[in-house]
Design a protein around this motif. Structure first.
Motif, PDB file in Angstrom:
ATOM      1  N   HIS A 103       0.856  -1.193   0.000  1.00  0.00           N
ATOM      2  CA  HIS A 103       0.000   0.000   0.000  1.00  0.00           C
ATOM      3  C   HIS A 103       0.885   1.234   0.000  1.00  0.00           C
ATOM      4  CE1 HIS A 103      -3.741   2.218   0.615  1.00  0.00           C
ATOM      5  NE2 HIS A 103      -3.053   3.007   1.415  1.00  0.00           N
ATOM      6  N   GLU A 104       0.958   1.859  -1.154  1.00  0.00           N
ATOM      7  CA  GLU A 104       1.808   3.034  -1.282  1.00  0.00           C
ATOM      8  C   GLU A 104       0.931   4.254  -1.521  1.00  0.00           C
ATOM      9  OE1 GLU A 104       5.554   2.962  -3.678  1.00  0.00           O
ATOM     10  OE2 GLU A 104       4.448   4.438  -4.866  1.00  0.00           O
ATOM     11  N   VAL A 105       1.172   5.287  -0.742  1.00  0.00           N
ATOM     12  CA  VAL A 105       0.405   6.525  -0.910  1.00  0.00           C
ATOM     13  C   VAL A 105       1.365   7.645  -1.280  1.00  0.00           C
ATOM     14  CG1 VAL A 105      -1.037   8.247   0.250  1.00  0.00           C
ATOM     15  CG2 VAL A 105      -1.393   5.817   0.707  1.00  0.00           C
ATOM     16  N   ARG A 106       1.047   8.338  -2.376  1.00  0.00           N
ATOM     17  CA  ARG A 106       1.854   9.484  -2.795  1.00  0.00           C
ATOM     18  C   ARG A 106       1.160  10.768  -2.361  1.00  0.00           C
ATOM     19  NH1 ARG A 106       0.963   9.066  -7.712  1.00  0.00           N
ATOM     20  NH2 ARG A 106      -0.152   7.127  -7.379  1.00  0.00           N
ATOM     21  N   ARG A 107       1.928  11.643  -1.751  1.00  0.00           N
ATOM     22  CA  ARG A 107       1.382  12.880  -1.172  1.00  0.00           C
ATOM     23  C   ARG A 107       1.903  14.058  -1.976  1.00  0.00           C
ATOM     24  NH1 ARG A 107       3.022  16.738   2.569  1.00  0.00           N
ATOM     25  NH2 ARG A 107       1.751  17.095   4.411  1.00  0.00           N
ATOM     26  N   THR A 108       0.981  14.848  -2.524  1.00  0.00           N
ATOM     27  CA  THR A 108       1.365  15.999  -3.339  1.00  0.00           C
ATOM     28  C   THR A 108       0.687  17.249  -2.781  1.00  0.00           C
ATOM     29  OG1 THR A 108       1.367  14.538  -5.269  1.00  0.00           O
ATOM     30  CG2 THR A 108       1.458  16.897  -5.707  1.00  0.00           C
ATOM     31  N   VAL A 109       1.493  18.256  -2.506  1.00  0.00           N
ATOM     32  CA  VAL A 109       0.963  19.501  -1.948  1.00  0.00           C
ATOM     33  C   VAL A 109       0.924  20.562  -3.043  1.00  0.00           C
ATOM     34  CG1 VAL A 109       1.242  21.275  -0.158  1.00  0.00           C
ATOM     35  CG2 VAL A 109       2.039  18.937   0.268  1.00  0.00           C
ATOM     36  N   ARG A 110      -0.225  21.218  -3.192  1.00  0.00           N
ATOM     37  CA  ARG A 110      -0.339  22.310  -4.158  1.00  0.00           C
ATOM     38  C   ARG A 110      -1.117  23.463  -3.523  1.00  0.00           C
ATOM     39  NH1 ARG A 110       1.415  21.630  -9.017  1.00  0.00           N
ATOM     40  NH2 ARG A 110      -0.059  23.081  -9.949  1.00  0.00           N
ATOM     41  N   THR A 111      -1.271  24.536  -4.287  1.00  0.00           N
ATOM     42  CA  THR A 111      -1.909  25.732  -3.734  1.00  0.00           C
ATOM     43  C   THR A 111      -3.088  26.140  -4.605  1.00  0.00           C
ATOM     44  OG1 THR A 111       0.268  26.427  -2.977  1.00  0.00           O
ATOM     45  CG2 THR A 111      -1.451  28.087  -2.952  1.00  0.00           C
TER      46      THR A 111
END
Ligand SMILES: [Zn+2]
Length: 382
Positions: free
Chosen positions: A16-24
Motif C-alpha cells: 500500500h503506497e500513498v503518494r502525497r502531493t501539496v499544491r496551492t
C-alpha cells in the motif's frame, strides 16, 4: 513541509503506497492529494479568479464554564446542499463550474476549508470590555474528500481507499499537531442531512483548534487523575472492563474492539478502540491501520441496517464519527485513541433533540438500553 507541487511517498507497509502531493489553490489555500493508484501527476492549476482568502473570526472565553466559543459570522454564507452539478468536492470537469479540486480526478484529497472556523489568518480581534477575553481563532480547518465518487459513502469504499483515508488522517494529525498555535487535532465525519451536513459528497473534516476543547480537556483531566491513582491508562481499563463483561461488545478483531459504552448517552452509540495503547492516529501501525480499514466500514454498514422502513429496507443512518485523540501538546502519556460513533435517529422519522436537560445543564437521558443497542448491532453482523 513539502514544497508546492512536489510529490513524496508516505512510509508504508508493503502493498500500500500513498503518494502525497501539496499544491496551492487560487486564493492561497493549501490542497494535499493522497493518491493510492497510478494516477497522473496532480499538476492542474486552479483556474478560478483569485479571490481574497476567507479569514477566521475570533474566539471568546465563556467565564461561566471556561469554554471557548468561535464567533465565525462569515460562515453564514457557506454553500448549502448544492445540486450535484455544482458540487465543490467533485473533481473539476465533472460539473458545470470549477470545483475546489482543480484536477480531473483524485483518490483522497485534503484542503483548507474555504469558510474556516479556525485559520492562520483571522479577523482583527475586537476590543472587549474588562472582564471579557477574546483571542484570534488561529489554527486550521480542513476538508477531507474520501473519494471522487459523489454518489457513495464511507461505508462502501474499497478497503484500500479507506486505508488511504486513515493515512491522510494520520498525516494531518502529525503535521497540524506539530504547528505552533495548534492545541488539538480533531478528525470527524458528519453524515446525513439530519446531522446538518451542507454537502452530500462523502467527506469529513479536520479541526486544528487553538485551544483544547471542553470534552477533550475533561477526558484528559480524568485520565490524568486515574493514572496518578492507579498508574494505569483509563482508556485501557475501560476497554478491558468492556471486554471482560462482554454484554456490550459488538465486534472484536486482532487489533480493535467495538462496544457500546456502559453509559451510552445517544440512541445509538458505539466506541471503537485499539487493543494497544495508542495516543493518536499517527501512532497506529500499518497492521492496525489495515484492520481498521475493513473493521470500521463493516460497522458503518450495520448502522445502515439498524432502522428499517415499512418494506424492511435499511434506512441510511445519520451519524457523527468523532476521533478522540491525545491533545497536540501534553497529555500523550495518559491519552488513548478511540472513535465515538453516534446518531440522533431514535427511530424511523424520529430524532433525538438535545432539549432542556441536555442543552440546559448537560443532564443526559437515554431512552435506549446500551445492552439492547449492542445486541441489535451484533445481530446485524455480516
Ligand atoms: Zn461531489
Amino acid at each position: 513541509m513539502t514544497s508546492d507541487g512536489a510529490t513524496h511517498v508516505l512510509a508504508q507497509a508493503a502493498g500500500h503506497e500513498v503518494r502525497r502531493t501539496v499544491r496551492t489553490l487560487a486564493d492561497g489555500r493549501e490542497i494535499i492529494y493522497f493518491d493510492d493508484t497510478e494516477a497522473a501527476p496532480r499538476a492542474a492549476v486552479d483556474a478560478r479568479p483569485h479571490e481574497s482568502r476567507s479569514t477566521a473570526g475570533h474566539v471568546r472565553h465563556d467565564v461561566l464554564t471556561g469554554d471557548w466559543v468561535a464567533i465565525a459570522g462569515h460562515r453564514m454564507n457557506r454553500t448549502f446542499l448544492p445540486p450535484k452539478d455544482l458540487c465543490p468536492l467533485c473533481p473539476t470537469g465533472r460539473g458545470s463550474a470549477p470545483s475546489e479540486i482543480p484536477d480531473a480526478d483524485y483518490d483522497v484529497v485534503v484542503f483548507e476549508n474555504r469558510f474556516p472556523s479556525y485559520a492562520p489568518v483571522t479577523e482583527p480581534v475586537p476590543v472587549v470590555a474588562d472582564g471579557f477575553e477574546a483571542r484570534p481563532a488561529g489554527g486550521r480547518t480542513e476538508v477531507v474528500c474520501f473519494t471522487s465518487d459523489h454518489d457513495t459513502s464511507f461505508s462502501t469504499l474499497p478497503t484500500s481507499r479507506v486505508r488511504t483515508v486513515i493515512d491522510a488522517w494520520a498525516d494531518r494529525t502529525a503535521e497540524l499537531g506539530a504547528r505552533g498555535g495548534v492545541a488539538h487535532v480533531y478528525c470527524f465525519e458528519n453524515r446525513g442531512q439530519e446531522i446538518g451536513v451542507t454537502l452530500h459528497h462523502p467527506h469529513g473534516q479536520i479541526y486544528a483548534y487553538p485551544y483544547v476543547p471542553e470534552r477533550t480537556a475533561t477526558m484528559l483531566a480524568r485520565a490524568r487523575e486515574h493514572h496518578a491513582t492507579t498508574g494505569r491508562l483509563l482508556g485501557a481499563d475501560v476497554l478491558a472492563a468492556e471486554r471482560a463483561d462482554g454484554s456490550r461488545v459488538v465486534a472484536t478483531g486482532s487489533h480493535w474492539s467495538a462496544y457500546v459504552p456502559f453509559a451510552a448517552r445517544w440512541p445509538m452509540e458505539l466506541h471503537l478502540a485499539p487493543h494497544r495503547d495508542v495516543p493518536d492516529l499517527a501512532a497506529l501501525t500499518g497492521e492496525e491501520r489495515d484492520e481498521l480499514a475493513s473493521f470500521y466500514p463493516e460497522l458503518l454498514r450495520r448502522l445502515d441496517r439498524y432502522h428499517v422502513d415499512d418494506r424492511g429496507d435499511g434506512i441510511p443512518m445519520p451519524y457523527i464519527a468523532a476521533w478522540h485523540q491525545a491533545p497536540a501538546k501534553g497529555g500523550r502519556e495518559v491519552s488513548r485513541l478511540f472513535l465515538q460513533l453516534v446518531t440522533i435517529l431514535r427511530a424511523p422519522g424520529k430524532l433525538k433533540y438535545l432539549a432542556g436537560s441536555e442543552s440546559g445543564v448537560g443532564g443526559w437521558v437515554n431512552d435506549a438500553q446500551p445492552e439492547s443497542i449492542a445486541a441489535r448491532l451484533r445481530d446485524l453482523a455480516g
